[in-house]
Design a protein around this motif. Structure first.
Motif, PDB file in Angstrom:
ATOM      1  N   GLY A  66       0.815  -1.211   0.000  1.00 54.26           N
ATOM      2  CA  GLY A  66       0.000   0.000   0.000  1.00 54.26           C
ATOM      3  C   GLY A  66       0.845   1.255   0.000  1.00 54.26           C
ATOM      4  N   SER A  67       0.510   2.179   0.920  1.00 51.46           N
ATOM      5  CA  SER A  67       1.213   3.462   0.963  1.00 51.46           C
ATOM      6  C   SER A  67       2.444   3.428   1.881  1.00 51.46           C
ATOM      7  CB  SER A  67       0.250   4.553   1.458  1.00 51.46           C
ATOM      8  OG  SER A  67      -0.231   4.214   2.750  1.00 51.46           O
ATOM      9  N   LYS A  68       2.719   2.285   2.482  1.00 51.95           N
ATOM     10  CA  LYS A  68       3.890   2.166   3.356  1.00 51.95           C
ATOM     11  C   LYS A  68       5.176   2.206   2.536  1.00 51.95           C
ATOM     12  CE  LYS A  68       1.473  -0.713   6.701  1.00 51.95           C
ATOM     13  NZ  LYS A  68       1.426  -2.032   7.324  1.00 51.95           N
ATOM     14  N   GLU A  69       6.285   2.492   3.208  1.00 52.68           N
ATOM     15  CA  GLU A  69       7.594   2.502   2.555  1.00 52.68           C
ATOM     16  C   GLU A  69       8.082   1.065   2.341  1.00 52.68           C
ATOM     17  OE1 GLU A  69       9.377   5.204   1.461  1.00 52.68           O
ATOM     18  OE2 GLU A  69       7.546   6.309   1.933  1.00 52.68           O
ATOM     19  N   PHE A  70       9.108   0.915   1.505  1.00 56.99           N
ATOM     20  CA  PHE A  70       9.726  -0.394   1.314  1.00 56.99           C
ATOM     21  C   PHE A  70      10.371  -0.849   2.623  1.00 56.99           C
ATOM     22  CE2 PHE A  70       9.529   0.338  -3.266  1.00 56.99           C
ATOM     23  CZ  PHE A  70       9.268  -0.942  -3.729  1.00 56.99           C
ATOM     24  N   THR A  71      10.315  -2.144   2.874  1.00 57.20           N
ATOM     25  CA  THR A  71      10.960  -2.710   4.053  1.00 57.20           C
ATOM     26  C   THR A  71      12.464  -2.776   3.808  1.00 57.20           C
ATOM     27  OG1 THR A  71      10.797  -4.969   3.190  1.00 57.20           O
ATOM     28  CG2 THR A  71       8.978  -4.187   4.578  1.00 57.20           C
ATOM     29  N   ASP A  72      13.203  -3.020   4.878  1.00 52.83           N
ATOM     30  CA  ASP A  72      14.632  -3.296   4.733  1.00 52.83           C
ATOM     31  C   ASP A  72      14.755  -4.619   3.978  1.00 52.83           C
ATOM     32  OD1 ASP A  72      15.285  -1.046   6.187  1.00 52.83           O
ATOM     33  OD2 ASP A  72      15.398  -2.130   8.086  1.00 52.83           O
ATOM     34  N   GLY A  73      15.839  -4.797   3.298  1.00 55.40           N
ATOM     35  CA  GLY A  73      16.028  -6.016   2.506  1.00 55.40           C
ATOM     36  C   GLY A  73      16.152  -7.260   3.366  1.00 55.40           C
ATOM     37  N   LYS A 140     -10.010  -5.035   2.473  1.00 54.79           N
ATOM     38  CA  LYS A 140      -9.652  -4.202   1.331  1.00 54.79           C
ATOM     39  C   LYS A 140      -8.465  -4.813   0.611  1.00 54.79           C
ATOM     40  CE  LYS A 140      -8.078  -0.766   4.213  1.00 54.79           C
ATOM     41  NZ  LYS A 140      -7.716   0.566   4.586  1.00 54.79           N
ATOM     42  N   GLU A 141      -8.353  -4.433  -0.642  1.00 53.76           N
ATOM     43  CA  GLU A 141      -7.204  -4.875  -1.430  1.00 53.76           C
ATOM     44  C   GLU A 141      -6.172  -3.762  -1.442  1.00 53.76           C
ATOM     45  OE1 GLU A 141      -8.760  -5.836  -5.314  1.00 53.76           O
ATOM     46  OE2 GLU A 141      -8.750  -7.957  -4.825  1.00 53.76           O
ATOM     47  N   VAL A 142      -4.908  -4.143  -1.300  1.00 50.65           N
ATOM     48  CA  VAL A 142      -3.810  -3.177  -1.424  1.00 50.65           C
ATOM     49  C   VAL A 142      -2.832  -3.698  -2.465  1.00 50.65           C
ATOM     50  CG1 VAL A 142      -3.968  -2.274   0.919  1.00 50.65           C
ATOM     51  CG2 VAL A 142      -2.464  -4.182   0.452  1.00 50.65           C
ATOM     52  N   ILE A 143      -2.193  -2.783  -3.121  1.00 47.29           N
ATOM     53  CA  ILE A 143      -1.173  -3.166  -4.092  1.00 47.29           C
ATOM     54  C   ILE A 143       0.116  -3.442  -3.327  1.00 47.29           C
ATOM     55  CG2 ILE A 143       0.251  -2.369  -6.019  1.00 47.29           C
ATOM     56  CD1 ILE A 143      -2.188  -0.826  -7.005  1.00 47.29           C
ATOM     57  N   VAL A 144       0.718  -4.591  -3.633  1.00 50.85           N
ATOM     58  CA  VAL A 144       1.957  -4.994  -2.994  1.00 50.85           C
ATOM     59  C   VAL A 144       3.037  -5.111  -4.071  1.00 50.85           C
ATOM     60  CG1 VAL A 144       3.105  -6.742  -1.579  1.00 50.85           C
ATOM     61  CG2 VAL A 144       0.683  -6.266  -1.237  1.00 50.85           C
ATOM     62  N   ILE A 145       4.174  -4.520  -3.790  1.00 52.31           N
ATOM     63  CA  ILE A 145       5.310  -4.590  -4.714  1.00 52.31           C
ATOM     64  C   ILE A 145       6.419  -5.377  -4.033  1.00 52.31           C
ATOM     65  CG2 ILE A 145       7.037  -3.303  -6.015  1.00 52.31           C
ATOM     66  CD1 ILE A 145       5.075  -0.891  -5.910  1.00 52.31           C
ATOM     67  N   TYR A 146       6.830  -6.457  -4.685  1.00 54.69           N
ATOM     68  CA  TYR A 146       7.990  -7.228  -4.236  1.00 54.69           C
ATOM     69  C   TYR A 146       9.124  -6.874  -5.190  1.00 54.69           C
ATOM     70  CZ  TYR A 146       4.669 -10.067  -1.595  1.00 54.69           C
ATOM     71  OH  TYR A 146       3.700 -10.496  -0.721  1.00 54.69           O
TER      72      TYR A 146
END
Length: 174
Positions: A66-73, A140-146
């Motif tokens: 969603g609108s959260k920042e990327f996690t640490d690797g 709700k659905e959120v977009i997730v980017i891996y």
């Protein structure tokens, strides 16, 4: 007959051994009489009915929900798995060294995959259902980017893995 124990001056307790014929063997058999060992839990990973189409270790995964920042690797092991009975494929990422699943994505046309050779990044984008924060609300659905990077894996192996994923027939609409 109960086994006898002897104590030395330091307080250590040891089995008392007698030297009468096979008495030592009987004493040891009594002390070591253990029934069948039962496992605490059965080891079931969910990968038993699947074959590995492609895999790569040492990959680094970054996740954005969603609108959260990327996690640490997170370093881990990624696989493209094909289920033998259901004719479905999935992308599975397990973090090192724990083996915990951090990404489990069914490969289908709604999943968007892109490999950027210049930046050496494989992006897998799809929608996931998120549990509501309050009871009574709908999911709700959120977009997730891996975003995957080679990490400790070689760039050539990472490129080959990315090409294997992009060539997967389940990504294309029928």
């Amino acid at each position: 007959k109960k086994p006898e124990f002897a104590s030395d001056n330091s307080g250590n307790v040891t089995p008392a051994l007698s030297i009468k014929g096979n008495a030592i063997e009987r004493e040891i058999d009594t002390l070591c009489a253990i029934g069948p060992v039962k496992p605490l839990q059965s080891l079931f990973t969910g990968e038993e009915d699947e074959t590995i189409q492609s895999e790569l270790k040492g990959v680094k995964l970054f996740i954005k929900r969603g609108s959260k920042e990327f996690t640490d690797g997170i370093y881990g092991h990624i696989k493209i798995l094909a289920h033998t009975k259901h004719q479905t494929d999935r992308l599975l990422f397990r973090r090192e060294p724990l083996g915990q699943v951090s990404a489990n994505i069914k490969i289908r046309p709604a999943v968007h995959c892109a490999f950027d050779a210049e930046e050496n990044i494989l992006r897998v984008i799809h929608k996931e259902l998120v549990e509501p924060e309050n009871k009574g609300e709908t999911q709700k659905e959120v977009i997730v980017i891996y975003a995957l990077k080679p990490g400790r894996a070689s760039k050539a192996d990472f490129k080959t893995f990315s090409e294997d994923l992009l060539a997967n027939a389940h990504l294309k609409a029928s």
